[in-house]
Design an enzyme around this catalytic site. Structure first.
Site, PDB file in Angstrom:
ATOM      1  N   GLU A  24     -23.508 113.506  65.268  1.00 26.18           N
ATOM      2  CA  GLU A  24     -22.735 113.104  66.471  1.00 26.18           C
ATOM      3  C   GLU A  24     -22.465 111.745  66.518  1.00 26.18           C
ATOM      4  O   GLU A  24     -21.265 111.350  67.232  1.00 26.18           O
ATOM      5  CB  GLU A  24     -23.445 113.734  67.517  1.00 26.18           C
ATOM      6  CG  GLU A  24     -23.070 115.313  67.776  1.00 26.18           C
ATOM      7  CD  GLU A  24     -24.391 115.922  68.487  1.00 26.18           C
ATOM      8  OE1 GLU A  24     -25.231 115.528  69.249  1.00 26.18           O
ATOM      9  OE2 GLU A  24     -24.793 117.066  68.198  1.00 26.18           O
ATOM     10  N   TYR A  49     -31.978 114.689  73.504  1.00 24.76           N
ATOM     11  CA  TYR A  49     -32.718 115.908  72.737  1.00 24.76           C
ATOM     12  C   TYR A  49     -34.091 116.015  72.885  1.00 24.76           C
ATOM     13  O   TYR A  49     -34.679 117.061  72.715  1.00 24.76           O
ATOM     14  CB  TYR A  49     -32.450 115.299  71.192  1.00 24.76           C
ATOM     15  CG  TYR A  49     -31.114 115.635  70.605  1.00 24.76           C
ATOM     16  CD1 TYR A  49     -30.611 116.982  70.096  1.00 24.76           C
ATOM     17  CD2 TYR A  49     -30.079 114.840  70.953  1.00 24.76           C
ATOM     18  CE1 TYR A  49     -29.401 117.438  69.900  1.00 24.76           C
ATOM     19  CE2 TYR A  49     -28.721 115.191  70.570  1.00 24.76           C
ATOM     20  CZ  TYR A  49     -28.554 116.672  70.048  1.00 24.76           C
ATOM     21  OH  TYR A  49     -27.314 116.948  69.777  1.00 24.76           O
TER      22      TYR A  49
END
Length: 392
Positions: free
Chosen positions: A137, A95
């Site tokens: 997630e 990310y």
């Protein structure tokens, strides 16, 4: 939570994104892959070349900026992305990389408009979204890991059986090398297959719908031969091995006691077969319709299984449409051309049934418009897009 100032500044950027269109995401991907080529082992390069991935990301960016102060509007879309990310084993350290190149892209493309204050607002907004994705997630990873027969990351499977379902589709029965049970899945979900193809520079990951009922012994995927990875799979033999991610996906059969209509085209039949077999196991006793379209009889998959399902499900009605040679078929429920729902409208459960769609995006868009024209509420129309998600 994000401040009102941050929300306002990001929303004010929407016209910049809209005017630039997919140039923003094209620049982003080019930049990211140039600086972090290791990510080429994760992203589907076919979708990059076709432009589908850039278009999907642009739509996601625009939607996030628009509903930054109403995240509940994006709950369904975020859940779908979470499952796709989980199937690719996206990790927290990915990310910051994406965030770095997203901000750099906006800075490079909008030199004068992208002030330090606007950049800070986007940085905060991205960090907020990234934290949400990482948390959700991780929940998917943990759930898969904790289920009986579950795992995290890849697991080595052997192809125990290959069955030709039609001239283009083969089914692959997959059993784990460790001989331990496999985790359950919901009908409609998919497996991600990770493979190294000889002659290719990068690892390839593709998702394929599970086409059988959930059981503890094996998985079955059914693959149409039409590109690099599917062509590779079609060349494999029984006994060959594959690396497999845990089942994922949010396009699933609802456990409701209402009539259901499964509508598919081409290889879109695969998740419908999982749903159909599951309903047969459950002795489903509500009206059930299986509507399928394909190019010609040689490309119709699972004919024997459909016949068997019709014998075990007394409320099942099957209709098929053939674009070619359809007039050669004599069965009353076989039709020439493309699916037209209006002639069936008196029998379909338009007022309270659930409608599941899978197939090429233009096909599903057409079917959805037909259903809406017949009065079906949008909330009862569920669909799965192969590849990056698109709205119908």
């Amino acid at each position: 939570m994000l401040s009102q100032r941050t929300i306002t500044l990001v929303k004010q950027s929407i016209p910049l994104l809209a005017n630039a269109g997919v140039e923003v995401t094209e620049h982003f991907y080019q930049r990211m892959f140039a600086h972090n080529p290791e990510l080429l082992d994760i992203f589907n390069l076919s979708n990059q070349r076709s432009g589908k991935q850039q278009f999907a990301l642009f739509n996601a960016l625009a939607a996030y900026a628009t509903y930054l102060d109403q995240p509940e509007v994006l709950t369904e879309a975020i859940a779908r992305i979470n499952h796709k990310h989980a199937s690719l084993s996206i990790q927290p350290h990915h990310y910051p990389i994406v965030g770095e190149h997203l901000l750099a892209t906006l800075r490079e493309m909008f030199v004068h408009q992208f002030t330090a204050e606007v950049e800070q607002a986007w940085a905060e907004a991205y960090a907020f979204l990234a934290d949400l994705f990482i948390t959700q997630e991780e929940g998917i990873y943990r759930q898969a890991e904790q289920l009986k027969g579950g795992w995290r990351g890849t697991r080595r499977f052997c192809i125990s059986k290959i069955v030709s379902e039609s001239e283009l589709v083969k089914s692959f029965y997959l059993k784990p090398l460790d001989a331990r049970p496999v985790m359950p899945f919901q009908p409609g979900q998919f497996l991600a297959i990770q493979c190294r193809i000889p002659g290719e520079n990068h690892q390839q990951i593709r998702q394929y719908s599970l086409s059988h009922t959930s059981n503890s012994q094996f998985y079955r995927i059914s693959v149409k031969r039409d590109n690099l990875v599917s062509g590779y799979l079609h060349r494999l033999r029984e006994g060959d091995e594959l690396d497999v991610m845990p089942p994922a996906g949010d396009f699933v059969l609802r456990q409701t006691h209402v009539p259901k209509v499964l509508i598919s085209a081409g290889v879109g039949i695969t998740p419908m077969m999982s749903m159909l077999h599951t309903l047969a196991e459950q002795a489903f006793n509500q009206p059930l319709y299986f509507l399928h379209a394909c190019r010609n009889p040689a490309q119709q998959s699972f004919q024997a299984e459909l016949t068997s399902a019709a014998q075990s499900l007394s409320m099942l009605t099957i209709h098929t449409w053939m674009e070619e040679n359809g007039n050669d078929l004599v069965c009353a429920n076989n039709h020439a051309g493309r699916i037209r729902l209006a002639p069936l409208s008196t029998s379909l459960p338009l007022e309270h049934g659930e409608f599941y769609l899978c197939g090429p995006t233009p096909f599903m868009a057409d079917i959805k418009q037909q259903l809406i024209a017949l009065g079906v509420d949008n909330s009862r129309i569920l669909y799965e897009v192969f590849g990056p998600h698109e709205s119908l």
